[in-house]
Scaffold this active site. Structure first.
Site, PDB file in Angstrom:
ATOM      1  N   ARG A 228       0.823  -1.217   0.000  1.00 56.60           N
ATOM      2  CA  ARG A 228       0.000   0.000   0.000  1.00 56.60           C
ATOM      3  C   ARG A 228       0.856   1.265   0.000  1.00 56.60           C
ATOM      4  O   ARG A 228       0.468   2.284   0.561  1.00 56.60           O
ATOM      5  CB  ARG A 228      -0.967   0.012   1.200  1.00 56.60           C
ATOM      6  CG  ARG A 228      -1.888  -1.198   1.280  1.00 56.60           C
ATOM      7  CD  ARG A 228      -2.828  -1.278   0.070  1.00 56.60           C
ATOM      8  NE  ARG A 228      -3.620  -2.494   0.144  1.00 56.60           N
ATOM      9  CZ  ARG A 228      -3.285  -3.649  -0.430  1.00 56.60           C
ATOM     10  NH1 ARG A 228      -2.180  -3.730  -1.148  1.00 56.60           N
ATOM     11  NH2 ARG A 228      -4.052  -4.705  -0.319  1.00 56.60           N
TER      12      ARG A 228
ATOM     13  N   SER B 235     -11.730  -0.971   3.203  1.00 58.88           N
ATOM     14  CA  SER B 235     -10.845  -1.329   4.320  1.00 58.88           C
ATOM     15  C   SER B 235     -10.203  -0.073   4.902  1.00 58.88           C
ATOM     16  O   SER B 235      -9.518   0.655   4.188  1.00 58.88           O
ATOM     17  CB  SER B 235      -9.760  -2.293   3.835  1.00 58.88           C
ATOM     18  OG  SER B 235     -10.343  -3.479   3.331  1.00 58.88           O
TER      19      SER B 235
ATOM     20  N   GLU C   1      -5.186   2.795   6.584  1.00 57.15           N
ATOM     21  CA  GLU C   1      -4.933   2.732   5.143  1.00 57.15           C
ATOM     22  C   GLU C   1      -5.533   3.938   4.449  1.00 57.15           C
ATOM     23  O   GLU C   1      -5.015   4.427   3.437  1.00 57.15           O
ATOM     24  CB  GLU C   1      -5.534   1.440   4.583  1.00 57.15           C
ATOM     25  CG  GLU C   1      -5.297   1.228   3.103  1.00 57.15           C
ATOM     26  CD  GLU C   1      -5.797  -0.116   2.629  1.00 57.15           C
ATOM     27  OE1 GLU C   1      -6.288  -0.188   1.488  1.00 57.15           O
ATOM     28  OE2 GLU C   1      -5.709  -1.111   3.387  1.00 57.15           O
TER      29      GLU C   1
END
Length: 339
Positions: A164, A238, A334
């Site tokens: 990520r 998420s 995230e």
């Protein structure tokens, strides 16, 4: 002629559906418009936010600067033997690109079906799902350099992809605006079926030799069953990264919690399922004021209606503290915090 708007509501431009205002707002439909925009020195100095699908951000407050909404469209492809090079404009909807590839028989993107957001945002985050990451299919991207007002090409090595992560989130943050992305796909599928519930769902459907469309359909089914639709309940998918810990720490954790969900993450590294950790702390489906976690997936924070970005952020902090207290594992957000 570019139209700079003032005091624009961003509620419909973020999938959390929280209210926030942009001091200035402009929509870009061609890379030449970026050069035109930054000819004005004013836009070189004010804070800037590049907005695609608004699916990976949480507005904690109004944005006192310029929001640049990327709307560059278009998809092209070129076939070379069994390789297929597909290039898409930054403003294309990510799942639209995935479906374009699946319908044409171009393999590689099927596991990334139904991820919300835009094509231009995909390399920044190195998006991933069900055992596949963007870097696995990435060929190159074109990005507008704000300082020089020129477009530069980045290959895979230039992008410094991690979990990520990319240079666009790190050392080059705020210096470039991605205008298009090129992917290297294939006419000969090499399906990734081992992650999550893909193989089990294929078995349930009686599919022994799946096509890329079968995989895309199954991934879409799994995502819909677990994740809420942002058009009906605000969320950003998420909210936390799956934490990666050392093998020694994992052994201690595993001895206390033998059922802990885990995946290999390289030499002496283990990836944990953040959703499992959060669920074990009693958060799944919990409602806190106007916010909460999704009933089917504790990893997803939701806006039940009228929540502010500050409320969602406060909930995420409570969850981080709770997981650390129980497991000694620090979760990392995230979703990008915008303030």
């Amino acid at each position: 002629m570019l139209q700079i708007q003032e005091n624009v509501s961003l509620k419909n431009f973020n999938t959390f559906g929280v209210e926030a205002k942009a001091r200035y707002f402009v929509e870009i439909s061609h890379e030449d418009e970026l050069a035109e925009l930054f000819l004005d020195p004013m836009w070189q100095t004010v804070p800037r936010l590049i907005l695609g699908g608004g699916s990976n951000m949480l507005f904690i407050s109004d944005f006192d600067g310029l929001v640049i909404r990327m709307n560059i469209r278009g998809i092209e492809h070129r076939i070379s033997h069994t390789d297929v090079f597909v290039e898409a404009g930054a403003g294309e909807v990510w799942n639209g690109l995935v479906q374009y590839a699946v319908q044409h028989g171009y393999a590689g993107l099927e596991n990334l079906s139904l991820i919300p957001g835009s094509v231009g945002a995909s390399p920044i985050q190195n998006i991933g799902a069900y055992g596949v990451e963007l870097k696995d299919v990435f060929e190159s991207c074109c990005a507008f350099e704000i300082a020089s007002r020129t477009v530069k090409k980045f290959n895979k090595a230039d992008c410094g992809f991690g979990y990520r992560e990319s240079v666009f989130k790190g050392e080059l943050k705020g210096q470039y605006i991605i205008t298009s992305v090129k992917f290297k796909l294939s006419l000969t599928p090499n399906l990734s079926l081992h992650y999550g519930a893909i193989s089990q769902e294929l078995t349930n459907r009686g599919i022994a030799q799946p096509s890329i469309k079968d995989v895309s359909d199954v991934v879409s089914h799994i995502r819909v069953s677990k994740l809420p639709d942002p058009s009906t309940i605000g969320n950003a998918g998420s909210f936390f990264k799956n934490p990666v810990i050392g093998a020694d720490q994992f052994e201690k954790l595993h001895s206390l919690y033998p059922e802990v969900v885990n995946y290999p993450a390289g030499e002496n590294r283990v990836k944990l399922a953040a959703g499992w950790l959060i669920e074990q702390c009693g958060w799944k489906g919990k409602v806190v004021g106007n916010t909460g976690t999704w009933k089917n997936q504790a990893l997803v924070l939701v806006n039940h209606g009228g929540a502010t970005g500050t409320e969602v952020y406060a909930l995420s902090s409570q969850i981080i503290d709770s997981v650390y207290s129980k497991f000694g594992v620090m979760l990392e957000r995230e979703v990008n915090m915008i303030q």
